[in-house]
Design an enzyme around this catalytic site. Structure first.
Site, PDB file in Angstrom:
ATOM      1  N   SER A 189      15.582   7.280 -14.300  1.00  0.00           N
ATOM      2  CA  SER A 189      14.293   6.598 -14.461  1.00  0.00           C
ATOM      3  C   SER A 189      13.760   6.156 -13.106  1.00  0.00           C
ATOM      4  O   SER A 189      14.508   5.628 -12.284  1.00  0.00           O
ATOM      5  CB  SER A 189      14.470   5.376 -15.371  1.00  0.00           C
ATOM      6  OG  SER A 189      13.308   4.587 -15.380  1.00  0.00           O
ATOM      7  N   GLY A 190      12.458   6.340 -12.875  1.00  0.00           N
ATOM      8  CA  GLY A 190      11.848   5.953 -11.606  1.00  0.00           C
ATOM      9  C   GLY A 190      11.685   4.456 -11.438  1.00  0.00           C
ATOM     10  O   GLY A 190      11.935   3.902 -10.361  1.00  0.00           O
ATOM     11  N   HIS A 191      11.287   3.761 -12.491  1.00  0.00           N
ATOM     12  CA  HIS A 191      10.924   2.347 -12.324  1.00  0.00           C
ATOM     13  C   HIS A 191      12.118   1.405 -12.272  1.00  0.00           C
ATOM     14  O   HIS A 191      11.951   0.204 -12.085  1.00  0.00           O
ATOM     15  CB  HIS A 191       9.921   1.910 -13.407  1.00  0.00           C
ATOM     16  CG  HIS A 191      10.503   1.718 -14.772  1.00  0.00           C
ATOM     17  ND1 HIS A 191      10.742   0.469 -15.305  1.00  0.00           N
ATOM     18  CD2 HIS A 191      10.878   2.596 -15.726  1.00  0.00           C
ATOM     19  CE1 HIS A 191      11.234   0.597 -16.530  1.00  0.00           C
ATOM     20  NE2 HIS A 191      11.325   1.881 -16.804  1.00  0.00           N
ATOM     21  N   CYS A 233      13.609  -3.999 -24.703  1.00  0.00           N
ATOM     22  CA  CYS A 233      13.174  -3.160 -25.829  1.00  0.00           C
ATOM     23  C   CYS A 233      13.439  -3.842 -27.167  1.00  0.00           C
ATOM     24  O   CYS A 233      12.879  -3.474 -28.181  1.00  0.00           O
ATOM     25  CB  CYS A 233      13.901  -1.817 -25.798  1.00  0.00           C
ATOM     26  SG  CYS A 233      13.656  -0.926 -24.272  1.00  0.00           S
TER      27      CYS A 233
END
Length: 410
Positions: free
Chosen positions: A208-210, A334
């Protein structure tokens, strides 16, 4: 505390597991691809397309380098949730007529667990392995769970709620010996702890980038080429990304992921020392000021940017309201809308009462020593106040076992 406030910007961000602020160097690298370098990387007939394609391939190489992979083994996705879904559903669809069994942990991220539940409705058998009280997998339990029908083992590298690091090398060795594919959701560990896909025998890995000071909306999936792993795509279209993930690539986001990966790779040791120092400072000072505070998950086999603490005698929700100057989480972002206790904490044997008192503090690249000291003082003063107001805390101090109390309705 007033003296500390002079140079502090409130609220203080301590939720690095849910997302990270974008590194200014990443933003600077991305900007031209929103403006002058706007070409479609799939346009092969002019320089705008060539320029974009070159940027995409450079980023692909940077992502691959972090985990010791070949750039041809990296495909870009919208994030780790998509990557996890592509692996679990895609591999089951491709090989499902030969093998129909997948193994994962009860403490995996919701997107892995829910993808597995989706497959159960399609006739795939899923085994959800328990974990030990320190949050780590029992390797003997894994060995015993594998059958000749087992297609895939999916175990995350670093848990998003309690920060424990799973023994990837040992898991990978077991999977390779038993001819089972090994997938790891490495979103919380990528660029933060050393992970080499070849040393760990990882066949598929979600990124994941973030989570690494890059942009949201971009991620990657490592898919081993030798021995080759096949997945059926979730998205059909123009056949981009080796036919596994169709759609025009978002060049600015990919550039951001690439630069964020390069920075994480080059500065991993520096970031680790910084985070470890602040972890020890936070935990030691908390323990020196208040009692009955418990660190959830193994103290040593963990990424120390994650401090999941339970404060006996108070409610997690009331703590968050009391320490509103700190941006923290009472569980996975989440699922934090739910008042149910964290399923991860329950899976390591923590009581429902104690699970309700847990707060996850995240420490990252931009966290300062001053912020940590302010956070410690704030948390300790508020916990002390909440406990003085709590009849449950008073009863606990008197040795009353709260589990044995029978509450009557009025």
């Amino acid at each position: 505390m007033n003296q500390q406030l002079k140079n502090l910007t409130l609220p203080i961000y301590m939720d690095y597991q849910s997302t990270t602020p974008i590194d200014p160097r990443v933003m600077e690298a991305m900007l031209p691809y929103f403006t002058t370098k706007f070409g479609n990387p799939h346009s092969r007939s002019h320089s705008f397309g060539w320029e974009a394609e070159n940027a995409v391939e450079n980023a692909r190489s940077m992502v691959a380098k972090v985990i010791g992979a070949d750039s041809k083994e990296i495909i870009f996705t919208s994030g780790a949730t998509e990557s996890n879904n592509l692996v679990i559903k895609g591999i089951a669809k491709f090989y499902g007529n030969k093998k129909k069994h997948i193994i994962t942990l009860v403490s995996e991220h919701k997107c892995v667990l829910n993808a597995c539940r989706h497959l159960e409705q399609e006739g795939i058998k899923i085994t959800y392995l328990p974990i030990k009280s320190n949050g780590i997998i029992d390797l003997e339990t894994l060995k015993n769970a594998i059958t000749d029908q087992t297609l895939l083992v999916s175990v995350m590298a670093v848990n998003n709620e309690i920060g424990v690091i799973q023994p990837l090398k040992e898991i990978g060795k077991i999977c390779r010996e038993r001819n089972v594919f090994f997938h790891s959701d490495i979103a919380q560990g990528f660029g933060k702890i050393p992970i080499n896909v070849n040393e760990c025998n990882i066949d598929l890995a979600s990124i994941s980038g973030h989570k690494i000071y890059g942009p949201k909306g971009i991620g990657a999936l490592y898919i081993r080429k030798k021995p080759r792993v096949r997945v059926t795509p979730l998205i059909n279209g123009g056949g981009q990304e080796r036919g596994m993930r169709s759609g025009t690539l978002p060049t600015p986001l990919i550039v951001g992921l690439g630069i964020a990966s390069e920075i994480a790779y080059n500065e991993m040791e520096k970031d680790t020392q910084h985070v470890n120092y602040l972890f020890d400072r936070f935990l030691n000072n908390i323990h020196s000021k208040i009692s009955e505070v418990y660190l959830n998950g193994d103290k040593d086999q963990r990424y120390k940017g994650n401090l999941n603490l339970s404060f006996a005698g108070v409610e997690g929700e009331s703590i968050i309201l009391a320490i509103k100057d700190l941006a923290v989480s009472s569980g996975s972002a989440c699922t934090s809308a739910s008042l149910e206790p964290s399923y991860v904490l329950r899976s390591i044997g923590i009581s429902e009462e104690l699970a309700h008192t847990s707060i996850r503090f995240g420490i990252g690249r931009f966290t300062t020593e001053q912020e940590i000291d302010y956070a410690v003082n704030l948390v300790c003063s508020k916990i002390d106040k909440l406990r003085r107001l709590s009849p449950l805390w008073e009863m606990m101090q008197e040795g009353v076992d709260l589990k044995k109390i029978r509450w009557t309705a009025h």
